[in-house]
Structures are given as C-alpha cells and as structure tokens.
Design a protein around this motif. Structure first.
Motif, PDB file in Angstrom:
ATOM      1  N   VAL A 138      -3.094   6.758   1.715  1.00  0.00           N
ATOM      2  CA  VAL A 138      -3.767   6.503   2.984  1.00  0.00           C
ATOM      3  C   VAL A 138      -5.008   7.381   3.174  1.00  0.00           C
ATOM      4  O   VAL A 138      -6.044   6.886   3.635  1.00  0.00           O
ATOM      5  N   PRO A 139      -4.966   8.681   2.836  1.00  0.00           N
ATOM      6  CA  PRO A 139      -6.188   9.503   3.000  1.00  0.00           C
ATOM      7  C   PRO A 139      -7.380   8.949   2.203  1.00  0.00           C
ATOM      8  O   PRO A 139      -8.498   8.877   2.718  1.00  0.00           O
ATOM      9  N   CYS A 185       3.096   3.737   7.477  1.00  0.00           N
ATOM     10  CA  CYS A 185       2.337   4.898   6.982  1.00  0.00           C
ATOM     11  C   CYS A 185       1.532   5.606   8.070  1.00  0.00           C
ATOM     12  O   CYS A 185       1.117   6.758   7.890  1.00  0.00           O
ATOM     13  N   VAL A 186       1.265   4.932   9.175  1.00  0.00           N
ATOM     14  CA  VAL A 186       0.525   5.512  10.302  1.00  0.00           C
ATOM     15  C   VAL A 186       1.223   5.101  11.591  1.00  0.00           C
ATOM     16  O   VAL A 186       2.036   4.171  11.600  1.00  0.00           O
ATOM     17  N   GLN A 217     -11.135  -1.127   4.744  1.00  0.00           N
ATOM     18  CA  GLN A 217     -11.089  -1.296   6.203  1.00  0.00           C
ATOM     19  C   GLN A 217     -10.012  -2.306   6.597  1.00  0.00           C
ATOM     20  O   GLN A 217      -9.256  -2.094   7.540  1.00  0.00           O
ATOM     21  N   ALA A 218      -9.964  -3.407   5.851  1.00  0.00           N
ATOM     22  CA  ALA A 218      -8.965  -4.439   6.132  1.00  0.00           C
ATOM     23  C   ALA A 218      -7.551  -3.901   5.933  1.00  0.00           C
ATOM     24  O   ALA A 218      -6.651  -4.144   6.747  1.00  0.00           O
ATOM     25  N   ALA A 219      -7.351  -3.160   4.847  1.00  0.00           N
ATOM     26  CA  ALA A 219      -6.031  -2.606   4.557  1.00  0.00           C
ATOM     27  C   ALA A 219      -5.620  -1.599   5.625  1.00  0.00           C
ATOM     28  O   ALA A 219      -4.456  -1.576   6.063  1.00  0.00           O
ATOM     29  N   ILE A 223       0.844  -1.193   0.000  1.00  0.00           N
ATOM     30  CA  ILE A 223       0.000   0.000   0.000  1.00  0.00           C
ATOM     31  C   ILE A 223       0.879   1.242   0.000  1.00  0.00           C
ATOM     32  O   ILE A 223       1.774   1.378   0.824  1.00  0.00           O
ATOM     33  N   SER A 224       0.626   2.159  -0.932  1.00  0.00           N
ATOM     34  CA  SER A 224       1.387   3.406  -0.998  1.00  0.00           C
ATOM     35  C   SER A 224       0.923   4.346   0.108  1.00  0.00           C
ATOM     36  O   SER A 224      -0.275   4.581   0.281  1.00  0.00           O
TER      37      SER A 224
END
Length: 226
Positions: free
Chosen positions: A28-29, A55-56, A43-45, A23-24
């Motif tokens: 994320v937003p 990323c978070v 949601q799963a990602a 995932i880039s």
C-alpha cells in the motif's frame, strides 16, 4: 453504445463487486506513492481499497477522490467504481444519471464488471435479453465468472432463441472452475434433472455440496430436500 442504458441501480452494480482483493497490504505505501505521482492504475487500486476497507480504513470520500482521478484518465476500473459510488451515494451525492454515464464509459472501455452490470440492467424480456447477452458475452470472453454463469443461464433457458445445452454446460463449467456458486448450483441442477446431461444423482450431490459450501442458498435447499 448500441442501446441507451437505463438508470444505473446500486443493486445491479453490487452484483459485480470491486476487485481490490488481489492487492497485497504490504504494498500500500508504494501504491500510494504511485497514485500521488499520477499513475491511473495505482489511483484506481487505491480507490478500491478505500471503498472496500481492505488494508486501509474504509473511507468513501477517499474512494471517490482517488477513483475520480483515475477515471478522468480513462481507467475503466475507476470508471466502474465511479458508477458504483454515484449509484449508492457513497462519497458523493447520489446521482443515477451520472452513474449511468460512468457505467457506459467503463463498459465501452472493456471493463468486464461494467459489462456484466450492463447485461444485468438490460435483462428481463425477450428483446432486452438479446442486448444482455451481447454484454455478457463481452465479459465472459474475458473470463469473468459471473458473466459466464449469466450467459450460461440464457443458454440453459427454454427460450428458443437462446437454448443451447452445449454452450450452457461449457459456460457453467468455466464459471464453476472459478468457484462461482450459482454455476455450481446449475451444474448440480443439470445432473439432478438430467437436463443437457445424463442424470447422475451422485454428481448432482457433489455440485450442490460445492455450491452450498460457497454459501448458495438454493444449493442448501436442494441438499436438504434429498
């Protein structure tokens, strides 16, 4: 399921880690917007990102919250994550029974990480190895490298019910192509010992070096002893 899975253990589940790495971070937003709107895959990602801290900021409570939302919609990846979180007591109280239930759902729904974990849980003696093989095959057929390696190990073993050099070599090569260090080590071992292939010290060294570069301790020991 064909056989009752024994209580899930975090060690078995951690052997098949979360897959948030594709995932880039720049997305994320948008991912969060989709998750808030109720899209299970998003949601799963997002749950996997909170689990991994990629990323978070790592937050197991958030990982549990988002994974549960997706799992309740039948997302097999989120079901696997719920098994992992319950097994480790991350974001929720540890509960092996509930972890096992989620793991079973995820495996039946086709998640290769869950299928691989179920294979690991079942592996250990001639009877349960047959069940392990069944689950490894399901995950290996989806291209899951760790399952390909583990299935290859069963075929590479001396157990008459499994032994098949051709299949072992094919599976180790398939997993090694994806950078699986255990499969790379096994290929080195094959060429080193002349088992299933013609002995080739140079080829053995090449595979050992690849495996060692990916952190495999057995490969490092094999190189040190040469």
């Amino acid at each position: 399921m064909k056989k009752t899975i024994i209580a899930a253990d975090a060690a078995f589940l951690l052997a098949a880690p979360a897959m948030a790495g594709d995932i880039s971070c720049s997305r994320v937003p948008q991912l969060r917007q989709k998750a808030v709107s109720g899209i299970a895959k998003a949601q799963a990602a997002l749950g996997e990102l909170y689990y991994s801290g990629r990323c978070v900021r790592q937050n197991y409570d958030e990982a549990f919250s988002w994974s549960e939302k997706a799992a309740l919609q039948g997302d097999s990846g989120a079901e696997y994550m719920m098994a992992l979180l319950y097994a480790g007591g991350l974001g929720t109280a540890r509960n092996n029974r509930i972890s096992t239930e989620w793991l079973a759902k995820s495996a039946v729904h086709g998640n290769p990480r869950a299928q691989y974990a179920v294979g690991n849980i079942n592996r250990g003696d001639p009877v349960s190895d047959v069940e392990a093989k069944r689950w490894y095959e399901m995950a290996a057929d989806q291209g899951y490298a760790k399952a390909q390696n583990s299935l290859g190990e069963l075929y590479y073993s001396e157990k008459e019910v499994f032994h098949d050099c051709k299949k072992a070599l094919e599976l180790f090569r398939a997993a090694a192509k994806q950078g699986d260090s255990d499969a790379e080590y096994h290929l080195g071992e094959m060429y080193d010992n002349g088992k299933c292939v013609r002995r080739n010290p140079g080829e053995a060294r090449r595979w050992y070096r690849k495996s060692a570069s990916h952190g495999n301790e057995m490969a490092k020991s094999a190189l040190a002893g040469r």
